[in-house]
Design an enzyme around this catalytic site. Sequence first.
Site, PDB file in Angstrom:
ATOM      1  N   ASP A  11      -5.471 -17.563   2.660  1.00 41.12           N
ATOM      2  CA  ASP A  11      -4.980 -18.803   2.056  1.00 41.12           C
ATOM      3  C   ASP A  11      -5.464 -19.955   2.933  1.00 41.12           C
ATOM      4  O   ASP A  11      -4.752 -20.431   3.823  1.00 41.12           O
ATOM      5  CB  ASP A  11      -3.441 -18.777   1.982  1.00 41.12           C
TER       6      ASP A  11
ATOM      7  N   HIS B  99       0.825  -1.214   0.000  1.00 37.55           N
ATOM      8  CA  HIS B  99       0.000   0.000   0.000  1.00 37.55           C
ATOM      9  C   HIS B  99       0.857   1.261   0.000  1.00 37.55           C
ATOM     10  O   HIS B  99       0.458   2.286  -0.537  1.00 37.55           O
ATOM     11  CB  HIS B  99      -0.982  -0.030   1.178  1.00 37.55           C
ATOM     12  N   ASP B 100       2.056   1.179   0.596  1.00 41.08           N
ATOM     13  CA  ASP B 100       2.946   2.333   0.542  1.00 41.08           C
ATOM     14  C   ASP B 100       3.407   2.554  -0.900  1.00 41.08           C
ATOM     15  O   ASP B 100       3.332   3.662  -1.425  1.00 41.08           O
ATOM     16  CB  ASP B 100       4.155   2.116   1.473  1.00 41.08           C
TER      17      ASP B 100
ATOM     18  N   ASP C  56       3.971 -19.722   1.206  1.00 37.74           N
ATOM     19  CA  ASP C  56       4.257 -20.790   0.248  1.00 37.74           C
ATOM     20  C   ASP C  56       3.326 -20.738  -0.966  1.00 37.74           C
ATOM     21  O   ASP C  56       2.426 -19.906  -1.036  1.00 37.74           O
ATOM     22  CB  ASP C  56       4.168 -22.162   0.942  1.00 37.74           C
TER      23      ASP C  56
ATOM     24  N   VAL D 184       0.993   4.152  -3.820  1.00 34.43           N
ATOM     25  CA  VAL D 184       0.553   5.547  -3.818  1.00 34.43           C
ATOM     26  C   VAL D 184       1.788   6.439  -3.673  1.00 34.43           C
ATOM     27  O   VAL D 184       2.494   6.352  -2.663  1.00 34.43           O
ATOM     28  CB  VAL D 184      -0.447   5.819  -2.669  1.00 34.43           C
TER      29      VAL D 184
ATOM     30  N   HIS E 249      -0.921 -13.061  -0.726  1.00 35.00           N
ATOM     31  CA  HIS E 249      -2.086 -13.493   0.059  1.00 35.00           C
ATOM     32  C   HIS E 249      -1.910 -14.899   0.613  1.00 35.00           C
ATOM     33  O   HIS E 249      -2.849 -15.458   1.180  1.00 35.00           O
ATOM     34  CB  HIS E 249      -3.363 -13.362  -0.777  1.00 35.00           C
ATOM     35  N   THR E 250      -0.752 -15.470   0.441  1.00 38.68           N
ATOM     36  CA  THR E 250      -0.397 -16.741   1.066  1.00 38.68           C
ATOM     37  C   THR E 250      -0.330 -16.626   2.584  1.00 38.68           C
ATOM     38  O   THR E 250      -0.374 -17.633   3.290  1.00 38.68           O
ATOM     39  CB  THR E 250       0.969 -17.261   0.541  1.00 38.68           C
TER      40      THR E 250
ATOM     41  N   SER F 107      -3.445 -22.610   5.122  1.00 34.75           N
ATOM     42  CA  SER F 107      -1.994 -22.364   5.159  1.00 34.75           C
ATOM     43  C   SER F 107      -1.684 -20.888   5.373  1.00 34.75           C
ATOM     44  O   SER F 107      -0.745 -20.346   4.822  1.00 34.75           O
ATOM     45  CB  SER F 107      -1.385 -22.859   3.839  1.00 34.75           C
TER      46      SER F 107
ATOM     47  N   GLY G  36       4.603   6.119  -4.876  1.00 34.76           N
ATOM     48  CA  GLY G  36       5.845   5.361  -4.784  1.00 34.76           C
ATOM     49  C   GLY G  36       6.155   4.927  -3.354  1.00 34.76           C
ATOM     50  O   GLY G  36       5.472   5.329  -2.406  1.00 34.76           O
TER      51      GLY G  36
END
Length: 325
Positions: A239, A63-64, A247, A67, A187-188, A242, A69
């Site tokens: 996930d 998120h940093d 992974d 927006v 999103h793992t 897990s 950079g």
Amino acid sequence: MALILAFNIFTLFLVYGISEGQLRTGFYAETCPQAESIVRNVVRDAVLSNPNTAAVLLRLHFHDCFVEGCDGSILIDDGTPNAERHAFGHQGVGGFEVIEKAKTEIEAICNGVVSCADIVALAARDAIALANGPSYEVPTGRRDGVVSNISLADDMPDISDSIQQLKAKFLNKGLTEKDLVLLSAAHTIGTTACFFMTKRLYDFLPGNRPDPAIHPTFLEELKAKCPRSGDVNARIAIDEGSERSFDIHILHNIRNGFAVLESDARLNDDQTTKTIIDSYFGLLNPLFGPSFELDFVESIVKMGMIGVKLGSHEGDIRRTCTSFN
Ligand code: HEM
Ligand SMILES: *[C@@H]1O[C@H](CO)[C@@H](O)[C@H](O)[C@H]1NC(C)=O
């Protein structure tokens, strides 16, 4: 002679220009040799006391960077509702106190040297390693931004974006479709609020029908965890099965109708992104064929270079991460 001198000055300028003008690993090796180990220790303590902090810090880096950079602009908390961090697209983003803790410890040793933007990038790297993900070096030398404006976050990728919109928003930051797949695989680890599930589970198609991409048995599980009129702040693993371990399992889930987030599910509908996902599940993987971990590292290092401010003329080094100097 004059020619040689001119040439030498030119080379000097070139070398200086390069070191001033780009990120490099070990940027603080001379000016603040303890910087990276301080960040690592602060992140380790935070993750030990709450394991999901690893995911929170990884998301903060994304998120940093998206927006203005990777410049720590999201960290600013000037008390006004116009601060970037209050943007709708940043809903649920956290980890600010971990970054500030590292900054405070670093400032005590090396005053005004290490940027908050670099601390965010380093913390994400350490968070990934603590979740048993790949280790990598982070090029540093980012300067902190001097702008924080809520409307600059209007273009954050949204959970309900079409695959075309997702691709376009990444391309706009210099990131390819492959980067989109690999970075979404972050999103793992981590969780989502049921808030982001309501549309997908109950209002995706006309007639209050769910997203047809959800595997039927998984749909029942998700509905049980996020009931229609339940607590929108309840949190569920992204996930499934897990969520603490960094992974390839997330891509496996996405391929099989077990994606939790709507934007992840869209990666499996589109031919190009689906082919990229499938490439990590060839018969000969992981021995031959592409490595998920190595490719992820390449993508996240690239993400960490979006719009960075460099040298002494761009941005500054904040004294505290939540406020401008
Ligand atoms: C492709 C566009 C993306 C969308 C639409 C998206 C959306 C979301 C949403 C809605 C959540 C749940 C937030 C919450 O309820 O607190 C989430 C969580 C998360 N996102 Fe993404 N995301 C995207 C890409 C990324 C990228 C590129 C990264 C990092 C490289 C990332 C890392 C994470 C992590 C680690 C979490 C878990 C946070 C936690 O446990 O608090 N996401 N994302
Ligand atoms: C924030 O950015 C918007 C769009 O660029 C601009 O119109 C607005 O004036 C800015 N607000 C502040 C307080 O700088």
